[in-house]
Design a protein around this motif. Structure first.
Motif, PDB file in Angstrom:
ATOM      1  N   ALA A 116       0.910  -1.155   0.054  1.00  0.00           N
ATOM      2  CA  ALA A 116      -0.126  -0.032   0.100  1.00  0.00           C
ATOM      3  C   ALA A 116       0.990   1.279  -0.112  1.00  0.00           C
ATOM      4  N   ALA A 117       2.025   1.112   0.601  1.00  0.00           N
ATOM      5  CA  ALA A 117       2.909   2.323   0.667  1.00  0.00           C
ATOM      6  C   ALA A 117       3.444   2.615  -0.659  1.00  0.00           C
ATOM      7  N   ARG A 118       3.744   1.715  -1.392  1.00  0.00           N
ATOM      8  CA  ARG A 118       4.237   1.852  -2.737  1.00  0.00           C
ATOM      9  C   ARG A 118       3.190   2.732  -3.567  1.00  0.00           C
ATOM     10  N   PHE A 119       2.142   2.130  -3.526  1.00  0.00           N
ATOM     11  CA  PHE A 119       0.809   2.693  -4.339  1.00  0.00           C
ATOM     12  C   PHE A 119       0.504   4.111  -3.809  1.00  0.00           C
ATOM     13  N   GLN A 120       0.652   4.455  -2.529  1.00  0.00           N
ATOM     14  CA  GLN A 120       0.351   5.744  -2.292  1.00  0.00           C
ATOM     15  C   GLN A 120       1.494   6.543  -2.725  1.00  0.00           C
ATOM     16  N   ALA A 121       2.801   6.239  -2.712  1.00  0.00           N
ATOM     17  CA  ALA A 121       3.753   7.122  -3.044  1.00  0.00           C
ATOM     18  C   ALA A 121       3.747   7.740  -4.780  1.00  0.00           C
ATOM     19  N   LEU A 122       2.825   6.658  -5.434  1.00  0.00           N
ATOM     20  CA  LEU A 122       2.511   7.414  -6.715  1.00  0.00           C
ATOM     21  C   LEU A 122       1.788   8.477  -6.789  1.00  0.00           C
ATOM     22  N   PRO A 142      -6.043   0.731  -1.620  1.00  0.00           N
ATOM     23  CA  PRO A 142      -6.095   1.909  -0.309  1.00  0.00           C
ATOM     24  C   PRO A 142      -6.962   2.863  -1.065  1.00  0.00           C
ATOM     25  N   PRO A 143      -7.914   3.373  -0.092  1.00  0.00           N
ATOM     26  CA  PRO A 143      -8.961   4.350  -0.389  1.00  0.00           C
ATOM     27  C   PRO A 143      -8.431   5.518  -1.192  1.00  0.00           C
ATOM     28  N   ALA A 144      -7.194   6.212  -0.593  1.00  0.00           N
ATOM     29  CA  ALA A 144      -6.846   7.368  -1.450  1.00  0.00           C
ATOM     30  C   ALA A 144      -6.289   7.242  -2.804  1.00  0.00           C
ATOM     31  N   VAL A 145      -5.873   5.806  -2.973  1.00  0.00           N
ATOM     32  CA  VAL A 145      -5.204   5.483  -4.395  1.00  0.00           C
ATOM     33  C   VAL A 145      -6.768   5.063  -5.116  1.00  0.00           C
ATOM     34  N   ARG A 146      -7.492   4.602  -4.867  1.00  0.00           N
ATOM     35  CA  ARG A 146      -8.974   4.269  -5.430  1.00  0.00           C
ATOM     36  C   ARG A 146      -9.356   5.823  -6.013  1.00  0.00           C
ATOM     37  N   THR A 147      -9.360   6.866  -5.259  1.00  0.00           N
ATOM     38  CA  THR A 147      -9.917   7.995  -5.337  1.00  0.00           C
ATOM     39  C   THR A 147      -9.017   9.072  -6.701  1.00  0.00           C
ATOM     40  N   GLY A 148      -7.915   8.633  -6.413  1.00  0.00           N
ATOM     41  CA  GLY A 148      -6.701   9.495  -7.085  1.00  0.00           C
ATOM     42  C   GLY A 148      -6.475   8.762  -8.587  1.00  0.00           C
TER      43      GLY A 148
END
Length: 172
Positions: A116-122, A142-148
C-alpha cells in the motif's frame, strides 16, 4: 518436461517449447522404430494428419480468441503505451504474482506489488502513473489510491478482467 513445467507455472510463451522439439522428434522416431506394430507404415500418414489438424486448431484458437485461450498482457500494455507515459511514469500491477508477460511487453517497466505504501507514493510523485488491477481486487486498493485514479480500460484475460487505471492529475 518443458511444456509441463511452464504450463504448471502459468507462464507459457510458445517459443519456450521450441528447444524440446528436436529431441522429442528423435525420441518419437526411435520409439516408433522399436514398436512392434504390424503395418507400422500405414499409421504414419494418419498420425501426421491428426497432429497437423490439432496444431492448426490450437493455433487458430490462439489467433481468434487470445483472451480466452492464453494469458497475455499484450493488449493492456499496448493501451498503456498509447497513453504515451513519460519515462518516469510507472505501471504497477496490484498483484501478488509477477506478471512476466507485462514485464516483457513493457520492456521491463511494469512491476507487481501489493504494498500500500508503494501505491500511495504514486500519488506524491511528479508524473502521471498507471495501475493495473484485477476487477475483483479493486476494492483492496487503498482508498486514497482508488480516488486518485480513474479507469481508462478493461481487458479480459481468460476468466479474469483487468482494469487499467490512470492517475488523475490535480487541477491547476
Amino acid at each position: 518436461m518443458t511444456l509441463l513445467f511452464f504450463s504448471l507455472s502459468g507462464n507459457i510463451i510458445w517459443p519456450y517449447s521450441l528447444p524440446m522439439l528436436p529431441g522429442f522428434a528423435l525420441l518419437f522416431a526411435e520409439l516408433w522404430q522399436r514398436a512392434d506394430v504390424p503395418q507400422r507404415g500405414r499409421w504414419l500418414p494418419g498420425l501426421a494428419m491428426v497432429s497437423g489438424v490439432i496444431t492448426l486448431a490450437v493455433a487458430a484458437a490462439f489467433m481468434l480468441w487470445p483472451e480466452s485461450v492464453g494469458r497475455s498482457q499484450k493488449r493492456l500494455i499496448a493501451a498503456w503505451q498509447q497513453q504515451q507515459p513519460g519515462t518516469a511514469s510507472q505501471l504497477l500491477y496490484w498483484d501478488r504474482r509477477r506478471e512476466f508477460s507485462a514485464e516483457f511487453y513493457s520492456g521491463g517497466r511494469a512491476r507487481s506489488s501489493t504494498d500500500a505504501a508503494r501505491f500511495q507514493a504514486l500519488l506524491h510523485n511528479a508524473t502521471q502513473d498507471y495501475i493495473a488491477v484485477d476487477a475483483k481486487e479493486v476494492g483492496e486498493l487503498p482508498p486514497a489510491v482508488r480516488t486518485g485514479f480513474e479507469e481508462i480500460g478493461r481487458f479480459r484475460n481468460m476468466k479474469d478482467v483487468t482494469l487499467l487505471l490512470r492517475e488523475r492529475l490535480p487541477a491547476h
